[in-house]
Design a protein around this motif. Sequence first.
Motif, PDB file in Angstrom:
ATOM      1  N   GLU A 326       0.829  -1.209   0.000  1.00 28.30           N
ATOM      2  CA  GLU A 326       0.000   0.000   0.000  1.00 28.30           C
ATOM      3  C   GLU A 326       0.863   1.257   0.000  1.00 28.30           C
ATOM      4  OE1 GLU A 326      -3.310  -0.117  -0.468  1.00 28.30           O
ATOM      5  OE2 GLU A 326      -2.810  -2.235  -0.712  1.00 28.30           O
ATOM      6  N   LYS A 329       1.949   1.855  -3.558  1.00 26.33           N
ATOM      7  CA  LYS A 329       0.824   2.411  -4.324  1.00 26.33           C
ATOM      8  C   LYS A 329       0.677   3.900  -4.049  1.00 26.33           C
ATOM      9  CE  LYS A 329      -2.011  -1.815  -4.455  1.00 26.33           C
ATOM     10  NZ  LYS A 329      -3.291  -2.426  -3.988  1.00 26.33           N
ATOM     11  N   SER A 330       0.809   4.275  -2.788  1.00 26.82           N
ATOM     12  CA  SER A 330       0.681   5.678  -2.415  1.00 26.82           C
ATOM     13  C   SER A 330       1.812   6.501  -3.024  1.00 26.82           C
ATOM     14  CB  SER A 330       0.690   5.806  -0.892  1.00 26.82           C
ATOM     15  OG  SER A 330       0.621   7.141  -0.481  1.00 26.82           O
ATOM     16  N   ASN A 333       1.396   7.480  -6.644  1.00 27.88           N
ATOM     17  CA  ASN A 333       0.273   8.339  -6.997  1.00 27.88           C
ATOM     18  C   ASN A 333       0.427   9.760  -6.490  1.00 27.88           C
ATOM     19  OD1 ASN A 333      -2.132   8.325  -8.535  1.00 27.88           O
ATOM     20  ND2 ASN A 333      -3.317   8.567  -6.663  1.00 27.88           N
ATOM     21  N   ALA A 445       2.372  -2.866  -8.025  1.00 24.81           N
ATOM     22  CA  ALA A 445       1.478  -1.793  -7.590  1.00 24.81           C
ATOM     23  C   ALA A 445       0.838  -1.096  -8.785  1.00 24.81           C
ATOM     24  CB  ALA A 445       2.241  -0.786  -6.732  1.00 24.81           C
ATOM     25  N   ARG A 449      -3.162  -1.174  -9.504  1.00 27.47           N
ATOM     26  CA  ARG A 449      -3.901   0.078  -9.675  1.00 27.47           C
ATOM     27  C   ARG A 449      -4.674   0.081 -10.988  1.00 27.47           C
ATOM     28  NH1 ARG A 449      -5.808   4.765  -7.095  1.00 27.47           N
ATOM     29  NH2 ARG A 449      -5.755   6.517  -8.545  1.00 27.47           N
ATOM     30  N   GLU A 452      -7.776  -2.116 -10.747  1.00 28.09           N
ATOM     31  CA  GLU A 452      -8.816  -1.483  -9.929  1.00 28.09           C
ATOM     32  C   GLU A 452      -9.524  -0.371 -10.689  1.00 28.09           C
ATOM     33  OE1 GLU A 452      -9.057   1.664  -6.235  1.00 28.09           O
ATOM     34  OE2 GLU A 452      -7.228   0.498  -6.515  1.00 28.09           O
ATOM     35  N   ARG A 453      -8.745   0.501 -11.344  1.00 30.21           N
ATOM     36  CA  ARG A 453      -9.339   1.657 -12.001  1.00 30.21           C
ATOM     37  C   ARG A 453      -9.987   1.297 -13.335  1.00 30.21           C
ATOM     38  NH1 ARG A 453     -10.407   5.069  -8.314  1.00 30.21           N
ATOM     39  NH2 ARG A 453     -10.536   6.743  -9.851  1.00 30.21           N
ATOM     40  N   THR A 471      -6.072   5.140 -15.726  1.00 28.28           N
ATOM     41  CA  THR A 471      -5.634   5.937 -14.581  1.00 28.28           C
ATOM     42  C   THR A 471      -4.289   6.539 -14.950  1.00 28.28           C
ATOM     43  OG1 THR A 471      -5.248   5.923 -12.187  1.00 28.28           O
ATOM     44  CG2 THR A 471      -4.429   4.027 -13.425  1.00 28.28           C
ATOM     45  N   SER A 499      -1.382   4.209   3.592  1.00 23.61           N
ATOM     46  CA  SER A 499      -1.804   4.531   2.234  1.00 23.61           C
ATOM     47  C   SER A 499      -2.872   5.613   2.257  1.00 23.61           C
ATOM     48  CB  SER A 499      -2.332   3.286   1.527  1.00 23.61           C
ATOM     49  OG  SER A 499      -3.440   2.773   2.218  1.00 23.61           O
TER      50      SER A 499
END
Length: 816
Positions: A326, A329-330, A333, A445, A449, A452-453, A471, A499
């Motif tokens: 997580e 991922k953060s 972004n 990651a 992502r 998910e998006r 994304t 996250s």
Amino acid sequence: MKLEATTVIHAPHLHVESRGSAFVVIDPAGPNWGATDRRGAELLTSLNGGTPFSTLVERYRAAYDLDPVKAYHHVATLVGDGLRHGLLATAPIVAKPYAGRAAHLGEARLEEVWLHTNNSCNLACTHCLVSSGPDGDLGLPTDRWLAVIAQARGLGVRRFYLTGGEPLLRPDAVELARAILADPEAELVILTNGIPLTGHRVAALAELDSARLRLQVSIDGASAASHDAVRGKGGFDRALAGIGNALDGGLAVTLTTVVTAVNADEVAAVTRLAGTLGVRHHHLLWMHRRGRALAGSAPPVAKVIEVVRAAVAAGQEAGVTIDNVEAVKSRLNVPAGVRRDLSNACITSLCVSWDGRCFPSASTAGEADLCLGSVLATPLAELWRDSPVAHRFRAATVEAKGQCIGCSFKYLCGGGDVEHSYFWGGDLLADDPYCELHQALIRDALFARVAERKRLHTNGRSGFDAPLLFTAMGEGSIHCASAEPIPAVALSHSECVVSFDLDAPRAKVRAFYGSAAEVPQADLCCPVQPDPAAIDHIPQEVIDRFYGCGSPIGAAQIQPGETTLDLGSGAGIDVFTAARQVGAEGKAIGVDMTDAMLAVARGYQGQVAAKLGFDVVDFRKGFLEEVPVAERSVDLVTSNCVINLSPDKKRVFSEIWRVLKDHGRLVFSDIVAVEAVAPAQRQDPRLWGECISGALTEDELLAFLERAGFYGIELLSRTFWREVEGYRFFSVTVRAYKFEKRQGCVFTGQEATYVGPYKGVSDEEGHFFPRGAVVAVCTDTAAKLCHPPYVGQFVVTDPDGETVSTPCCTPSGGCC
């Protein structure tokens, strides 16, 4: 922007990563990245130098054998996304020069301090970095630690860590925790082996603010045999007992596991154990080369990658988050253009050791070469600002790290962990032995992502099939809970990183509108007022709390017997208005996340029912991103100046599409910006609550609807709202429809003829209908054309050539 045939499109040099049908294009120098499909990746990487838009369309048309109109729609969709996210431009893209992070750290402030309170411990773990044990240093006296805490707080520090040794062995541990949390903005993490979490100590900790306190408990095996081999006999059972005590006391717990050659195959089992215990976070640590760990053996990096992926899979089954994943991922972004450059050690983070000496990080505590000095002799501020070691860390940069030269992930990864570089290679800029792990975590990651998006954009059931960016870097990262200015440089955290918290901006909005529920605020939104005749059955107290920016109910043409859903229903005015129109056989649902607003709405529900003679209203607590309504159950969704309050609008539109029936409609009013809202405005909680900060541009809003699967999208009205700091905002009301494809395109001989008034029209799927021309259509397209908003504009005929009456298909999807 408007794309002309002669508009020249530019792209930077792009690196491409792919996994299955997903492609990620990366601008290493930006840095920036975006996710697309094979078609999108091929189109983006074909932009060598500047390419006219018309050339792109023709190239794409020839490659995929499409008609010109559909090719235009596809290329315009992708190019529009690329321009919005900064991956493309209409002028040559030149990377900003970068000489390292030192030039950008002038405004950095100390954000966190690790207090290595003692080197004494009830255990003598085989991999301990600082060789703690029962005979270790007991640490500074209480008054000294309280003075350090006060100095840190004076520097603006709001996050503290208590570590050791075993910090909970200190008689004053709870006193130190209480002193830290006396600051209402402070957060505290206590790192412990779990054994001292006995009843009386847990009870004392539970008296503190549990929302700002987390325990990080070390568990190095899924059984007593494996855990105790590292930490000592009896440690496993006593640690689990301590975890149980902490959870029973209402304290938040994270498990931490050092991945070693001995326990590597058991780490996923520890993740499952966490789920069994009721712990929802698991943090993994990679072995250092110092202390007792020098005698241990780290597993090969390929094995560590395998371990992490197995833990992630186990976590998905057990409901446990792997914090490392997580965190990556953060990190990926942050806003596009923000370069990540090494870690925060010695810049926004410091460690004070058991004897008062100061070090860059907890893992470097006791390392003489990295000592900044002692807080017993020099104020913490001076050590952090002026010591040679601090200057040495600030001067270090990923730009000078040989291992990272030419790496496409350089500014996304930031060069790895300086502590591992130092202890494995002897220098802050030595090779990070876990480089391959960092790259694998970034790839995983990115594609997680994407998966998910992607579900929020092209759900595969709407017919919209243009290539697009699912994304991109920074999507949703700037919102009203992002208090800090956007940095030029980001620093990685060497430990557990939380996250992105979707509820952070929600909490700001709840507080804002909770106050507006208690005391009506006439200056919130409201460029229009509802029709008095439509609301004469609604109490004035509800009307006074109307904070809309349009009239979606008035434009929705509600029919008796329909089920309506109002998102962000507030005090209930639009729900009560809809209730009269749907009648006794219909249903009017309202969803809001603010308890105070729901209390107002429910409080007046009885009065409205008495005036109407029936009660078909249902108010529910929920979020726009997770609507508490069954799929395919609603005829109409409305919203009035609420969607822009969400930090994840794509998820909101996906949810709306989910709950609507076929041929159901969304009618909503919201605020849009003429140009993209500045980051500083996006971070202003007051402007967010006033429907300004969260506003999309009109182009973005319509694009989001189209990508969520809506068709027949129509801008019903546009009214000037206000100007803020040079940015102009308008109130718009938009209508869009849903139709779900279930069998793909099936041709049975149906044909459609557009009757005018335009020379020709095209739909969201790229079908082109010249006026008066007969066009073969599939059953799904025929069903759409026989319903609003297209009904009356087309003549649809069946295979026998007979004109089909309209509507020609039932709302449930049965065709004529």
